[in-house]
Design an enzyme around this catalytic site. Structure first.
Site, PDB file in Angstrom:
ATOM      1  N   SER A 446       4.089 -10.841   3.694  1.00 16.94           N
ATOM      2  CA  SER A 446       4.062 -11.372   2.256  1.00 16.94           C
ATOM      3  C   SER A 446       2.886 -10.634   1.678  1.00 16.94           C
ATOM      4  CB  SER A 446       4.007 -12.925   2.166  1.00 16.94           C
ATOM      5  OG  SER A 446       5.285 -13.463   2.900  1.00 16.94           O
ATOM      6  N   LYS A 471       8.199  -8.845   4.677  1.00 18.88           N
ATOM      7  CA  LYS A 471       8.857  -9.920   3.805  1.00 18.88           C
ATOM      8  C   LYS A 471       8.245  -9.145   2.396  1.00 18.88           C
ATOM      9  CE  LYS A 471       8.836 -14.702   2.217  1.00 18.88           C
ATOM     10  NZ  LYS A 471       8.541 -14.516   0.941  1.00 18.88           N
TER      11      LYS A 471
END
Length: 554
Positions: A446, A471
């Site tokens: 992320s 991600k």
């Protein structure tokens, strides 16, 4: 994750309310908006008999609320009719509620009113309203405008039909979760009010639990340990990255998301919780480097087969661990200075900074740490993002600004219509221009990947380690009227060089593998740092030495 789950996985700002209960979603791009709450008229005491759809239509006009001064759009009218027709037929006598949803979106300034029959169970009625609210947010902001190739208006009708006869809030919430699961995106989900309050723990740096960072592996749906907080009960028990969480207190975690699992792990300090884990990589070896007459030698040691807190362990890789709950203090940054001498005998200081998560104070703490190290004569840096599962995207972007100059692109976002928008710095001024290496691995996800991509693609840092998690989606987080929260994937992101990260990850410039430990040691004198047992840090220091020698030659 239990402690600070990709906190608002990926979101640039902490939740800031528009009204008392409905905050803006915290997304990377300012073009995403949440619906603002409108005046809602709910005729709770207006029971009337519905003998036909025509009768519903005649009464609807007097029941529907108005969203500010906007009129209903055609699609909204169709939804009103479909839901009313699909659900009211369940009973000969039903009250009708109407929820009005408005969007302050410059692209689609619209209002939408949805009428539905009120459940006789009050707690289910509350969740009915949450269903409509969540459905509306998905309808407006979900990254896939086809909603996984389904009729989203029809899905609302079907879910309302299934929810109407229920008698408990838990069963009703499950229907919302089921509706969201049809979108095919594990990151778009709803959590209950209790889970949401627990989710927000970590903003103040403290929680009561066992110190585990967990996340759901999208492909398998398994709950995987991203990392353990140093010194926590989980770390002392030998729980480490890659372990799969199978059971908590004897309850299977099949179908349980990471937030629900985190809630089960948390609890009052002094209590305990038993977890069952599956380690697919057993048996494992602890790799250590021993200094022998100035040379570094690799040694392999079997891990203790019975770590602290372990009740049982089998050759299949499953084990149960009883963990005490404690007050876990979360600090996003730890740092030290690694001194070593170059080939020509000159003493160099490398600043080592480990960033554990992108919490609200991550950028401020990073800035303070860099200032302190500059004052101490540090000449190069290692930024360790290994096992950092992410957090606030705004924090990640703010950390990037500490290291970059000018108007560099930090990340590119792609919205539901395929439009790409870069997020750029504005006349940035880096705190230091010293050489920088960033460490990454499979647990870097992320916001970690956004930061690593920004520093790498702008030529500011060399990446060392292993491929990152992958991600590349951005979620908004919205608190709903009943205190629950909806996570919605609103965009994808690409690195500044337009590399797709989602389910791909970022491949570092230099891998740090065990084979490297057999290569001749670097021609330098180690000055007693415990981090020297870390092969990736050794490789990072070598890369910094190369940069330093190139700089000296030029």
């Amino acid at each position: 994750m239990e402690a600070l789950r990709p906190k608002y996985d990926l979101n640039p700002a902490h939740i800031s309310p528009i009204s008392k209960k409905l905050p803006k979603p915290t997304s990377v791009s300012s073009k995403y908006h949440t619906p603002r709450k409108c005046r809602v008229f709910v005729p709770r005491n207006s029971l009337f008999r519905t003998k036909s759809d025509a009768q519903i239509d005649r009464r609807r006009e007097s029941l529907l609320p108005r969203c500010s001064d906007s009129s209903l759009i055609n699609s909204g009218k169709e939804v009103v009719e479909s839901v009313a027709r699909g659900v009211v037929g369940f009973t000969a006598a039903a009250a009708v509620a109407a929820v009005c949803i408005c969007w302050d979106s410059p692209a689609t300034a619209e209002s939408l009113t949805v009428a539905f029959p009120v459940s006789r169970a009050r707690e289910v009625n509350t969740v009915q309203r949450t269903l409509v609210e969540a459905w509306g947010l998905i309808r407006e902001t979900f990254v896939d405008p086809t909603f996984n190739h389904q009729d989203w208006d029809l899905k609302l009708q079907q879910t309302m039909v299934e929810m109407f006869p229920l008698r408990s809030a838990d069963a009703a919430y499950n229907k919302i979760s089921g509706m969201l699961s049809t979108l095919g995106d594990p990151f778009t989900r709803i959590i209950s009010p209790k889970e949401y309050q627990s989710f927000r723990i970590g903003s103040d740096g403290n929680l009561q639990g066992v110190g585990l960072f967990i996340n759901m592996e999208p492909k398998t749906g398994h709950l995987v340990v991203m990392s353990s907080v140093e010194g926590s009960p989980a770390a002392r028990a030998g729980i480490h990255e890659g372990d799969e969480l199978v059971e908590i207190n004897g309850e299977s975690l099949d179908g349980i998301d990471s937030e629900a699992a985190a809630q089960k792990l948390r609890g009052r300090a002094g209590t305990s919780v038993t977890v069952k884990l599956h380690n697919v990589d057993q048996p494992q070896l602890l790799v250590a480097l021993i200094q022998n007459d100035g040379n570094l030698e690799k040694k392999d040691y079997p891990l203790n087969s019975q770590p602290q807190g372990t009740d049982s362990e089998s050759n299949s890789g499953f084990r149960e661990v009883n963990l005490p709950r404690e007050i876990i203090k979360l600090s996003p940054i730890s740092s030290t200075i690694i001194p070593h001498r170059t080939q020509d005998g000159r003493l160099l200081k490398t600043g080592y900074v480990k960033l554990l998560a992108f919490s609200q104070n991550a950028a401020v703490d990073m800035e303070n740490t860099v200032h302190e190290m500059e004052d101490q004569g540090v000449e190069s840096y290692i930024l360790d993002l290994r096992n950092n599962p992410g957090g606030l995207v705004k924090a990640g972007l703010d950390v990037a600004r500490i290291w970059l100059d000018g108007n560099e692109t930090l990340v590119n976002t792609i919205d539901r219509d395929g439009n790409m928008a870069p997020i750029n710095m504005a006349s940035g001024h880096a705190l230091t221009h010293d050489p920088l290496v960033v460490l990454v691995n499979e647990g870097s996800a992320s916001a970690s990947e956004i930061l690593a991509g920004a520093l790498h693609d702008n030529g500011r840092a060399i990446l060392v380690g292993h491929k990152t998690f992958g991600k590349g989606k951005i979620q908004s987080v919205t608190e709903l009227h009943d205190g629950s929260a909806l996570f919605v994937t609103v965009a994808k992101y690409l690195s500044p060089a337009l590399h797709d990260i989602d389910q791909v990850g970022i491949t570092p410039d230099v891998q740090c593998t065990t084979e490297m430990l057999n290569s001749p040691p670097k021609e330098r004198n180690v000055i007693g740092s415990p981090l020297e047992a870390d092969s990736c840090i050794m490789v990072a220091e070598h890369e910094l030495d190369v940069q330093e020698s190139i700089g000296a030659a030029s």
